[in-house]
Design a protein around this motif. Structure first.
Motif, PDB file in Angstrom:
ATOM      1  N   MET A 102     -57.957  54.898  -1.387  1.00 29.44           N
ATOM      2  CA  MET A 102     -56.935  55.549  -0.589  1.00 29.44           C
ATOM      3  C   MET A 102     -56.511  56.816  -1.311  1.00 29.44           C
ATOM      4  SD  MET A 102     -53.364  53.864   0.575  1.00 29.44           S
ATOM      5  CE  MET A 102     -52.633  54.438   2.050  1.00 29.44           C
ATOM      6  N   ALA A 103     -56.470  57.920  -0.624  1.00 28.46           N
ATOM      7  CA  ALA A 103     -56.116  59.198  -1.222  1.00 28.46           C
ATOM      8  C   ALA A 103     -54.718  59.140  -1.806  1.00 28.46           C
ATOM      9  CB  ALA A 103     -56.206  60.300  -0.175  1.00 28.46           C
ATOM     10  N   GLY A 104     -54.541  59.754  -2.967  1.00 23.41           N
ATOM     11  CA  GLY A 104     -53.223  59.825  -3.564  1.00 23.41           C
ATOM     12  C   GLY A 104     -52.926  58.683  -4.516  1.00 23.41           C
ATOM     13  N   ARG A 105     -53.773  57.678  -4.568  1.00 26.33           N
ATOM     14  CA  ARG A 105     -53.569  56.559  -5.472  1.00 26.33           C
ATOM     15  C   ARG A 105     -54.482  56.763  -6.671  1.00 26.33           C
ATOM     16  NH1 ARG A 105     -55.231  50.928  -3.479  1.00 26.33           N
ATOM     17  NH2 ARG A 105     -54.721  52.008  -1.628  1.00 26.33           N
ATOM     18  N   PRO A 106     -53.983  56.605  -7.886  1.00 26.23           N
ATOM     19  CA  PRO A 106     -54.828  56.774  -9.062  1.00 26.23           C
ATOM     20  C   PRO A 106     -56.004  55.809  -9.031  1.00 26.23           C
ATOM     21  CG  PRO A 106     -52.511  56.522  -9.700  1.00 26.23           C
ATOM     22  CD  PRO A 106     -52.606  56.254  -8.238  1.00 26.23           C
ATOM     23  N   ALA A 107     -57.167  56.277  -9.491  1.00 24.70           N
ATOM     24  CA  ALA A 107     -58.353  55.427  -9.557  1.00 24.70           C
ATOM     25  C   ALA A 107     -58.056  54.220 -10.427  1.00 24.70           C
ATOM     26  CB  ALA A 107     -59.529  56.216 -10.114  1.00 24.70           C
ATOM     27  N   GLY A 108     -58.535  53.066 -10.006  1.00 27.50           N
ATOM     28  CA  GLY A 108     -58.336  51.849 -10.769  1.00 27.50           C
ATOM     29  C   GLY A 108     -56.951  51.244 -10.596  1.00 27.50           C
ATOM     30  N   SER A 109     -56.195  51.696  -9.609  1.00 23.62           N
ATOM     31  CA  SER A 109     -54.854  51.168  -9.371  1.00 23.62           C
ATOM     32  C   SER A 109     -54.820  50.460  -8.028  1.00 23.62           C
ATOM     33  CB  SER A 109     -53.834  52.321  -9.393  1.00 23.62           C
ATOM     34  OG  SER A 109     -52.560  51.850  -9.049  1.00 23.62           O
ATOM     35  N   PRO A 110     -55.294  49.200  -7.964  1.00 28.80           N
ATOM     36  CA  PRO A 110     -55.387  48.501  -6.683  1.00 28.80           C
ATOM     37  C   PRO A 110     -54.042  47.944  -6.238  1.00 28.80           C
ATOM     38  CG  PRO A 110     -56.212  47.091  -8.411  1.00 28.80           C
ATOM     39  CD  PRO A 110     -55.823  48.398  -9.062  1.00 28.80           C
ATOM     40  N   GLN A 111     -53.124  48.796  -5.919  1.00 30.51           N
ATOM     41  CA  GLN A 111     -51.791  48.384  -5.489  1.00 30.51           C
ATOM     42  C   GLN A 111     -51.802  48.067  -4.005  1.00 30.51           C
ATOM     43  OE1 GLN A 111     -49.276  47.994  -7.725  1.00 30.51           O
ATOM     44  NE2 GLN A 111     -50.894  48.438  -9.196  1.00 30.51           N
ATOM     45  N   GLU A 112     -50.665  47.577  -3.516  1.00 25.50           N
ATOM     46  CA  GLU A 112     -50.527  47.336  -2.089  1.00 25.50           C
ATOM     47  C   GLU A 112     -50.664  48.658  -1.364  1.00 25.50           C
ATOM     48  OE1 GLU A 112     -46.831  45.437  -1.268  1.00 25.50           O
ATOM     49  OE2 GLU A 112     -47.316  43.680  -2.447  1.00 25.50           O
ATOM     50  N   GLU A 113     -51.391  48.637  -0.254  1.00 26.51           N
ATOM     51  CA  GLU A 113     -51.525  49.833   0.557  1.00 26.51           C
ATOM     52  C   GLU A 113     -50.241  50.061   1.329  1.00 26.51           C
ATOM     53  OE1 GLU A 113     -54.909  49.532   3.111  1.00 26.51           O
ATOM     54  OE2 GLU A 113     -56.297  49.413   1.437  1.00 26.51           O
ATOM     55  N   LEU A 114     -49.865  51.318   1.439  1.00 26.27           N
ATOM     56  CA  LEU A 114     -48.781  51.661   2.341  1.00 26.27           C
ATOM     57  C   LEU A 114     -49.373  51.693   3.733  1.00 26.27           C
ATOM     58  CD1 LEU A 114     -47.065  54.509   0.326  1.00 26.27           C
ATOM     59  CD2 LEU A 114     -46.369  52.115   0.508  1.00 26.27           C
ATOM     60  N   SER A 115     -48.606  51.318   4.716  1.00 26.78           N
ATOM     61  CA  SER A 115     -49.117  51.248   6.072  1.00 26.78           C
ATOM     62  C   SER A 115     -49.726  52.571   6.497  1.00 26.78           C
ATOM     63  CB  SER A 115     -47.982  50.866   7.034  1.00 26.78           C
ATOM     64  OG  SER A 115     -48.471  50.848   8.342  1.00 26.78           O
ATOM     65  N   LEU A 116     -50.978  52.516   6.940  1.00 22.40           N
ATOM     66  CA  LEU A 116     -51.653  53.687   7.483  1.00 22.40           C
ATOM     67  C   LEU A 116     -51.250  53.899   8.935  1.00 22.40           C
ATOM     68  CD1 LEU A 116     -55.252  53.005   6.148  1.00 22.40           C
ATOM     69  CD2 LEU A 116     -53.564  54.564   5.198  1.00 22.40           C
ATOM     70  N   VAL A 117     -50.809  52.834   9.565  1.00 18.57           N
ATOM     71  CA  VAL A 117     -50.430  52.876  10.964  1.00 18.57           C
ATOM     72  C   VAL A 117     -48.920  53.045  11.025  1.00 18.57           C
ATOM     73  CG1 VAL A 117     -50.440  51.606  13.131  1.00 18.57           C
ATOM     74  CG2 VAL A 117     -52.375  51.406  11.564  1.00 18.57           C
ATOM     75  N   ARG A 118     -48.493  54.088  11.671  1.00 16.90           N
ATOM     76  CA  ARG A 118     -47.071  54.411  11.729  1.00 16.90           C
ATOM     77  C   ARG A 118     -46.594  54.373  13.178  1.00 16.90           C
ATOM     78  NH1 ARG A 118     -46.719  55.049   6.713  1.00 16.90           N
ATOM     79  NH2 ARG A 118     -47.508  56.673   5.407  1.00 16.90           N
ATOM     80  N   ALA A 119     -45.281  54.303  13.334  1.00 16.53           N
ATOM     81  CA  ALA A 119     -44.693  54.338  14.674  1.00 16.53           C
ATOM     82  C   ALA A 119     -45.186  55.575  15.406  1.00 16.53           C
ATOM     83  CB  ALA A 119     -43.172  54.322  14.582  1.00 16.53           C
ATOM     84  N   GLY A 120     -45.588  55.370  16.646  1.00 18.84           N
ATOM     85  CA  GLY A 120     -46.122  56.444  17.471  1.00 18.84           C
ATOM     86  C   GLY A 120     -47.636  56.511  17.464  1.00 18.84           C
ATOM     87  N   GLY A 121     -48.269  55.914  16.453  1.00 20.37           N
ATOM     88  CA  GLY A 121     -49.725  55.908  16.372  1.00 20.37           C
ATOM     89  C   GLY A 121     -50.329  54.756  17.155  1.00 20.37           C
TER      90      GLY A 121
END
Length: 166
Positions: free
Chosen positions: A1-20
């Motif tokens: 996921m863009a913006g996340r440091p390599a090797g940092s498998p954190q929880e994803e922020l929702s890619l799907v937002r209100a209106g999408g």
């Protein structure tokens, strides 16, 4: 996921937002029937991602959804639970808890639908605790989430569905 440091498998922020638009999917429910996103079109829908069905917080959330089934029915809303659990585990939970709505297995490919919605915890290998309230056209009207240890408040679902149907 863009913006996340390599090797940092954190929880994803929702890619799907209100209106999408909600991503397309096709998953087996607890009865081995295929349920598609397009099957939900034409009425409001509530997609409830939960980590693992056989945990106390998840079972409590399912019980709260079951208790409010008359409200969902009154609004013509379809409730769908989604988990990486196998459909046999989902069937067991549905039978024990009296779940009358679909529980979809995102078992294989593991967590693909949770990933498409951006609510997959890569460290733990399951969905995060996020819900997506969809309008009749399949657009996301609201995203409701909580921490892994905290159940979501069913009142939030009711408020979101009420806003879509009144």
């Amino acid at each position: 996921m863009a913006g996340r440091p390599a090797g940092s498998p954190q929880e994803e922020l929702s890619l799907v937002r209100a209106g999408g638009q909600a991503p397309a999917f096709a998953l087996s429910n607890q009865h081995a029937e295929i349920v598609r996103r397009d099957d939900l079109l034409g009425a409001p829908a509530l997609l409830v991602f939960f980590p693992l069905v056989l945990t106390p917080v998840c079972e409590g959330e399912l019980e709260a959804l079951v208790a409010r089934q008359p409200a969902w029915d009154a609004w013509g809303a379809r409730v769908v639970g989604l988990s990486v659990d196998h459909r046999y585990s989902l069937r067991d939970a549905a039978d024990r808890l009296g779940v009358g709505f679909d529980l979809l297995s995102d078992f294989w490919p593991h967590g693909d639908v949770a990933r498409a919605f951006g609510c997959f915890d890569h460290e733990r290998g399951h969905a995060t605790r996020q819900s997506f309230v969809l309008d009749a056209a399949g657009r996301v009207a609201r995203v409701i989430s909580s921490s892994r240890e905290q159940p979501r408040d069913a009142e939030d679902y009711e408020a979101a569905l009420r806003a879509l149907t009144e």
